[in-house]
Design a protein around this motif. Structure first.
Motif, short mmCIF file in Angstrom:
data_model
loop_
_atom_site.label_atom_id
_atom_site.label_comp_id
_atom_site.label_asym_id
_atom_site.label_seq_id
_atom_site.Cartn_x
_atom_site.Cartn_y
_atom_site.Cartn_z
N THR A 1 0.82 -1.20 0.00
CA THR A 1 0.00 0.00 0.00
C THR A 1 0.86 1.26 0.00
N THR A 2 0.27 2.31 -0.54
CA THR A 2 0.87 3.65 -0.44
C THR A 2 0.47 4.33 0.86
N GLY A 3 -0.47 3.71 1.61
CA GLY A 3 -1.14 4.45 2.66
C GLY A 3 -2.23 5.31 2.05
N GLY A 4 -2.97 6.01 2.90
CA GLY A 4 -4.04 6.85 2.40
C GLY A 4 -4.37 7.96 3.39
N SER A 5 -5.10 8.96 2.98
CA SER A 5 -5.76 8.97 1.68
C SER A 5 -4.99 9.75 0.62
N SER A 6 -3.85 10.36 1.00
CA SER A 6 -3.03 11.08 0.02
C SER A 6 -1.98 10.15 -0.58
N GLY A 7 -2.38 8.90 -0.81
CA GLY A 7 -1.43 7.90 -1.29
C GLY A 7 -0.90 8.20 -2.68
N GLY A 8 -1.75 8.73 -3.55
CA GLY A 8 -1.27 9.06 -4.88
C GLY A 8 -0.21 10.15 -4.86
N SER A 9 -0.39 11.13 -3.99
CA SER A 9 0.59 12.22 -3.89
C SER A 9 1.93 11.70 -3.39
N ALA A 10 1.90 10.87 -2.34
CA ALA A 10 3.15 10.33 -1.81
C ALA A 10 3.86 9.46 -2.83
N ALA A 11 3.11 8.61 -3.53
CA ALA A 11 3.71 7.73 -4.52
C ALA A 11 4.30 8.53 -5.68
N ALA A 12 3.62 9.61 -6.09
CA ALA A 12 4.13 10.44 -7.18
C ALA A 12 5.47 11.04 -6.83
N VAL A 13 5.61 11.54 -5.61
CA VAL A 13 6.87 12.14 -5.18
C VAL A 13 7.94 11.06 -5.02
N ALA A 14 7.58 9.94 -4.38
CA ALA A 14 8.56 8.89 -4.13
C ALA A 14 9.12 8.29 -5.42
N ALA A 15 8.27 8.18 -6.44
CA ALA A 15 8.69 7.58 -7.70
C ALA A 15 9.30 8.58 -8.67
N GLY A 16 9.45 9.84 -8.24
CA GLY A 16 10.09 10.84 -9.09
C GLY A 16 9.20 11.39 -10.17
N MET A 17 7.87 11.24 -10.02
CA MET A 17 6.95 11.75 -11.03
C MET A 17 6.58 13.20 -10.79
N ALA A 18 6.81 13.69 -9.59
CA ALA A 18 6.58 15.10 -9.25
C ALA A 18 7.48 15.45 -8.07
N PRO A 19 8.12 16.61 -8.11
CA PRO A 19 8.97 16.99 -6.97
C PRO A 19 8.18 17.47 -5.77
N LEU A 20 6.95 17.93 -6.01
CA LEU A 20 6.08 18.44 -4.96
C LEU A 20 4.68 17.91 -5.17
N ALA A 21 3.97 17.65 -4.06
CA ALA A 21 2.57 17.27 -4.15
C ALA A 21 1.84 17.80 -2.93
N GLN A 22 0.56 17.96 -3.08
CA GLN A 22 -0.28 18.43 -1.97
C GLN A 22 -1.07 17.27 -1.42
N GLY A 23 -1.28 17.31 -0.09
CA GLY A 23 -2.12 16.33 0.56
C GLY A 23 -3.09 17.01 1.49
N SER A 24 -4.07 16.24 1.94
CA SER A 24 -4.98 16.69 3.00
C SER A 24 -5.03 15.62 4.06
N ASP A 25 -5.40 16.01 5.30
CA ASP A 25 -5.20 15.12 6.43
C ASP A 25 -6.29 15.32 7.48
N ALA A 26 -7.17 14.28 7.62
CA ALA A 26 -8.20 14.31 8.65
C ALA A 26 -7.97 13.26 9.73
N ALA A 27 -7.04 12.33 9.48
CA ALA A 27 -6.73 11.30 10.48
C ALA A 27 -5.32 10.74 10.28
N GLY A 28 -4.55 11.41 9.42
CA GLY A 28 -3.21 10.94 9.11
C GLY A 28 -2.93 10.87 7.62
#
Length: 480
Positions: free
Chosen positions: A151-178
């Motif tokens: 898993t990437t985790g959630g719910s901002s999993g796509g943002s974290a994966a994009a940064v980790a895989a070098g597809m974007a240097p920056l990404a935004q997330g939102s956080d209601a429980a982690g």
């Protein structure tokens, strides 16, 4: 073309300003990277068709000698819960599969005004539902670049994966429980949940107060602490449309990264007293904290006076349930009855909406009183210390279809029983997840929590941890 993928956002922005790189080169390199690896990771759900054109305009602005913003030409990925003008925003739901907003959310407009180029929208569970797997019925499940079975985790999993895989240097997330910190820990990125109100929501109507139940944050996800601070400098600041937005602060968050930490008093509780940790995770986090002892005034092992897991978690569960009532009512006002179209919505969302309709005002008020107990426990501890450190997660990333139900023989809740993030959504404290190392080739995160209003201290301490356990350059070369 100079090597681009893997460079920090700070380095990319500097290279563009100096003329060593062009925005066109930078954006095209990241679009090519998405083409090369995202079919394995599923981080993006929509690519901005105008990204190349925006990059060309940004390149022409450099050539014309125009004034450049701090993120001029730097690609940024936006979570698919946030509105982006002219770019599809689905919230991971078939109900909104063709939704194209006319207006940007406040922070998106600020990023654009600073010169950033929105490269696309990132994967999220439907309506950002309570989940540590980024999965929905509209798109493929997001997968961890370190091991695509995980898993990437959630719910901002796509943002974290994009940064980790070098597809974007920056990404935004939102956080209601982690939802910023969990995927940051799982994917090995830095994620910051700034103090509540630091980054305004603003466009939430008809309910401008929804993001207090529980505290829901917008924040940066990046390769480095400095990159996140640079992004926060752009995103942060008051806006009258958000009734809880905080006043502007003097100085820059990027400058706080270099603030001294020698006088800081640090409390350390690996598990916060609320959930068991896998031994290797505990050992990895212990190692970074042990290194930190030589750079700060004190590191003390503490036992926070939090209620037991059930009593502490219940207010979060109730308040999240209440949010689904708000979601249901808001969409119904827009002509979409989720329960009448349940065949288009995940069973979990239907269940949560149905349960939300059974909540009473008394249920919510009892939850707020229980929440106050958690709030007081955290603030009392931080009255004696500048920071509270813990693990972010008690396990490394797990198989996407197998969330842990026990740790070392102790049963745990299959969503929040192995996360140490959610207490701070009840309290509003600024909190970050910093890469601390790996266990069996998978990242582990250290959680850094500060006093209310002291984002700069969290950034300074996170940068100190980053210097002790350098992470830039340790990202996976290719998903596997």
């Amino acid at each position: 073309m100079p090597e681009i993928i893997g460079r920090s956002a700070t380095a990319l922005a500097r290279g563009i300003r100096r003329g060593d790189l062009t925005p066109t080169e930078v954006v095209d390199a990241h679009l090519d990277r998405i083409d090369a690896v995202d079919d394995q990771v599923n981080a993006f759900v929509t690519i901005n068709d105008d990204a190349h054109a925006r990059a060309r305009e940004a390149t022409e602005a450099v050539e014309a000698g125009e004034s450049l913003g701090p993120l001029h030409g730097v690609p940024v990925a936006i979570k698919d819960l946030s509105n982006t003008a002219g770019i599809r925003t689905t919230m991971g739901s078939a109900l909104l599969a063709e939704n194209v907003p006319e207006e940007d959310d406040i922070f998106v407009r600020r990023l654009k005004d600073a010169g950033a180029i929105v490269i696309g929208k990132t994967n999220t569970p439907e309506f950002g539902r309570l989940s540590t797997v980024t999965r929905n019925e509209l798109f493929e499940t997001a997968r961890n670049p370190w091991d695509t079975a995980k898993t990437t985790g959630g719910s901002s999993g796509g943002s974290a994966a994009a940064v980790a895989a070098g597809m974007a240097p920056l990404a935004q997330g939102s956080d209601a429980a982690g939802s910023i910190r969990i995927p940051s820990a799982a994917c090995g990125t830095f994620g910051l949940m700034p103090d509540f109100g630091r980054v305004p929501h603003g466009n939430d109507r008809p309910d401008a107060f929804v993001n207090t139940h529980p505290f829901t944050f917008l924040g940066p996800m990046a390769r480095t602490v400095e990159d996140a601070a640079l992004m926060l400098d752009v995103m942060a600041g008051p806006d009258d449309r958000d009734p809880f937005s905080r006043p502007a602060r003097e100085g820059s968050y990027r400058g706080a990264v270099r603030d001294p930490v020698a006088d800081l008093r640090v409390a350390y509780s690996p598990d916060l007293g609320i959930c068991p940790l896998v031994d290797d995770v505990r050992g990895t986090v212990d190692g970074v904290v042990d290194e930190l002892r030589g750079t700060v005034a004190a590191v003390d092992r503490v036992d926070p006076d939090l209620p037991d897991w059930e009593a502490a978690h219940q207010p979060l569960a109730t308040l999240l349930q209440a949010r689904y009532r708000g979601l249901y009512d808001s969409m119904k006002e827009e002509g979409v009855d989720i329960l009448d179209r349940r065949e288009e919505v995940t069973d979990e969302v239907v269940s949560r909406v149905e349960k939300s309709l059974e909540l009473s005002a008394g249920d919510v008020r009892r939850a707020e009183r229980q929440r106050t107990v958690v709030y007081d426990a955290v603030q009392d501890l931080l009255g004696d210390y500048d920071l509270l450190l813990s693990s972010t997660l008690s396990v490394p990333a797990f198989d996407v279809d197998s969330p842990p139900t026990e740790i070392d023989g102790e049963p745990v809740h299959p969503v929040h029983g192995f996360t140490l993030t959610w207490p701070f959504n009840l309290t509003g404290n600024p909190t970050a997840s910093v890469p601390a190392g790996t266990v069996d080739g998978l990242p582990v995160g250290l959680q850094v929590t500060g006093r209310r209003g002291e984002d700069d201290t969290v950034l300074a301490a996170s940068a100190a941890c980053e210097r002790l356990a350098p992470w830039d350059g340790v990202y996976p070369v290719d998903p596997r």
